[in-house]
Design an enzyme around this catalytic site. Structure first.
Site, mmCIF file in Angstrom:
data_model
loop_
_atom_site.group_PDB
_atom_site.id
_atom_site.type_symbol
_atom_site.label_atom_id
_atom_site.label_comp_id
_atom_site.label_asym_id
_atom_site.label_seq_id
_atom_site.Cartn_x
_atom_site.Cartn_y
_atom_site.Cartn_z
ATOM 1 N N GLY A 69 50.210 5.384 12.725
ATOM 2 C CA GLY A 69 51.203 4.779 13.589
ATOM 3 C C GLY A 69 51.063 3.277 13.711
ATOM 4 O O GLY A 69 52.064 2.550 13.760
ATOM 5 N N THR A 70 49.835 2.781 13.768
ATOM 6 C CA THR A 70 49.625 1.341 13.911
ATOM 7 C C THR A 70 50.190 0.594 12.712
ATOM 8 O O THR A 70 50.893 -0.417 12.868
ATOM 9 C CB THR A 70 48.135 1.028 14.097
ATOM 10 O OG1 THR A 70 47.723 1.487 15.391
ATOM 11 C CG2 THR A 70 47.868 -0.466 13.996
ATOM 12 N N ASN A 148 52.619 6.690 25.733
ATOM 13 C CA ASN A 148 51.352 7.370 25.475
ATOM 14 C C ASN A 148 50.485 7.528 26.714
ATOM 15 O O ASN A 148 49.614 8.392 26.749
ATOM 16 C CB ASN A 148 50.568 6.633 24.382
ATOM 17 C CG ASN A 148 50.408 5.156 24.687
ATOM 18 O OD1 ASN A 148 51.374 4.464 24.965
ATOM 19 N ND2 ASN A 148 49.185 4.665 24.622
ATOM 20 N N GLN A 176 54.098 9.516 20.012
ATOM 21 C CA GLN A 176 53.850 10.550 21.025
ATOM 22 C C GLN A 176 54.969 11.580 21.087
ATOM 23 O O GLN A 176 54.736 12.732 21.466
ATOM 24 C CB GLN A 176 53.651 9.902 22.394
ATOM 25 C CG GLN A 176 52.410 9.032 22.511
ATOM 26 C CD GLN A 176 51.118 9.814 22.354
ATOM 27 O OE1 GLN A 176 51.040 10.995 22.662
ATOM 28 N NE2 GLN A 176 50.080 9.141 21.867
ATOM 29 N N SER A 196 52.720 9.226 13.577
ATOM 30 C CA SER A 196 51.312 9.312 13.174
ATOM 31 C C SER A 196 50.908 10.770 13.016
ATOM 32 O O SER A 196 51.202 11.600 13.883
ATOM 33 C CB SER A 196 50.425 8.637 14.220
ATOM 34 O OG SER A 196 49.070 8.668 13.833
ATOM 35 N N HIS A 198 47.901 12.361 13.071
ATOM 36 C CA HIS A 198 46.837 13.017 13.841
ATOM 37 C C HIS A 198 47.245 13.381 15.261
ATOM 38 O O HIS A 198 46.467 13.995 16.000
ATOM 39 C CB HIS A 198 45.551 12.183 13.836
ATOM 40 C CG HIS A 198 45.572 10.969 14.700
ATOM 41 N ND1 HIS A 198 44.900 10.902 15.895
ATOM 42 C CD2 HIS A 198 46.161 9.768 14.541
ATOM 43 C CE1 HIS A 198 45.077 9.703 16.433
ATOM 44 N NE2 HIS A 198 45.837 8.994 15.634
ATOM 45 N N CYS A 318 43.225 3.521 22.504
ATOM 46 C CA CYS A 318 43.073 2.197 21.897
ATOM 47 C C CYS A 318 42.509 1.178 22.876
ATOM 48 O O CYS A 318 42.041 0.112 22.475
ATOM 49 C CB CYS A 318 44.415 1.708 21.368
ATOM 50 S SG CYS A 318 45.077 2.756 20.061
#
Length: 378
Positions: A69-70, A148, A176, A196, A198, A318
């Site tokens: 995602g980042t 998130n 999310q 993302s 995971h 994070c």
């Protein structure tokens, strides 16, 4: 152990690992190689891309596999803004993930003007604020689908329509939301979307970026021109296959999850003195319940809960270890001291009513111990 931190990461699903396994062994080829070993890997990558595209209502050519995602957020925000800007103005919300906020801050150092939209006390972006902020030189709007930390869901269809009326491309961080909410990009009206793996039962280190056909992007990674020139580097075939498998496995009713979530929230509010729910009461992610406990250190509650088998968090993974209060909660109007008392519980479809009942009981005990009002449970 009762694991209630799925917003940070989810366990790898067995079916996903099984789908990936051949690409760690016999089908190990480089998908750019022009021989049968490489062609086999290329076919697997193409099928994964097609499956992912179907899951979000896109064309396979509109899907770029990334490291997560980042990277997807960085690629969208920097890439769209730098490729062919209408101007040098970018709009984000004040409660975005750091991947979005830091990307916008980077653009500001290059001479872009960044507008951060405020939110109401539940963490919702007001459509009127976006209307007022848009300009003829706005080159990108980025507003996350669901938060998130507090789980609040944004009105993406409405917000993207407002941006479209002024001709501004719209990106949403759906990290999310994936697995819970409709990801159809046509219905959402977005030109770009980040996911993302995971957070879905796929492995860490894989994500995707949807980029609508015709939307120009300046790549962050230059090299051999893989991923249609949008992201150079040998593709991680196994991870892409895993991402596709995870998205295929998403499904089933969320009504039972919502019911368990609401019962958990009701019990915490009823039994923990001073507990305050953060985020929207109902228009929130099905598996998300977040609270503040004024006067009680949130990290101390977490330690007490973990000592008794409940794993949760104080907010974004994070920001773990940071002494600063949550930027999300302070943007929602909470005092910095209160924001530092936050505890977040996030869970999935496999989390049972018994799990949440036990977690609620242990939370009641933990707050009692930390506040000095109760005895430490055995």
């Amino acid at each position: 152990m009762i694991y209630l931190d799925e917003a940070a990461t989810t366990p790898l699903r067995r079916e996903v690992l099984e789908a990936m396994w051949p690409y760690f062994g016999p089908d190990f080829g480089n998908p750019s190689s022009h021989h049968e070993v490489g062609e086999s890997a290329s076919r697997a990558l193409s099928q994964a891309r097609a499956d992912v595209a179907q899951a979000v209502g896109a064309r396979p050519s509109e899907i770029t596999f990334t490291s997560g995602g980042t990277e997807s957020d960085n690629a969208a925000i920097k890439g769209i803004a730098l490729a062919a800007p209408r101007g040098r103005h970018v709009i984000v919300s004040a409660i975005e993930h750091p991947a979005v906020l830091e990307s916008a801050e980077f653009l500001s150092r290059l001479g872009f003007e960044v507008t951060e939209l405020g939110v109401d006390s539940a963490g919702t972006v007001r459509p009127g604020d976006l209307t007022a902020a848009l300009r003829d030189d706005t080159t990108l709007v980025s507003i996350q689908y669901a938060n998130n930390e507090v789980g609040t869901i944004q009105q993406i269809e409405t917000l993207s329509r407002i941006a479209a009326q002024r001709g501004a491309p719209f990106h949403t961080d759906a990290v999310q939301a994936a697995g819970w909410l409709d990801l159809d990009v046509a219905r959402l009206g977005v030109q770009s979307m980040s996911i993302s793996g995971h957070k879905l039962g796929a492995p860490k280190g894989v994500g995707l970026l949807y980029l609508a056909r015709g939307t120009r992007i300046e790549p962050l990674i230059h090299g051999g021109g893989q991923e249609s020139g949008r992201r150079s580097g040998t593709e991680n075939v196994a991870a892409a296959v895993g991402m596709a498998a995870a998205l295929r496995l998403v499904g089933g009713s969320i009504d039972e999850v919502v019911g368990r979530r609401d019962a958990f929230i009701d019990r915490v509010l009823a039994e923990v003195p001073g507990a305050i729910l953060t985020g929207e009461r109902h228009h929130r992610l099905p598996g998300s319940a977040s609270f503040v406990f004024p006067g009680i250190n949130g990290e101390t509650i977490l330690l007490e809960l973990e000592a008794h088998g409940v794993v949760c968090s104080s907010g974004s993974a994070c920001a773990a270890g940071s002494d600063e209060p949550s930027h999300v909660l302070t943007a929602m109007g909470l005092d910095a001291d209160v924001a530092q008392t936050a505890v977040r519980f996030t869970f999935g479809r496999s989390t049972t009513t018994e799990d949440l009942d036990n977690a609620a009981s242990r939370l009641v005990d933990a707050v009692g111990v930390v506040s000095g009002r109760g005895a430490r449970p055995s």
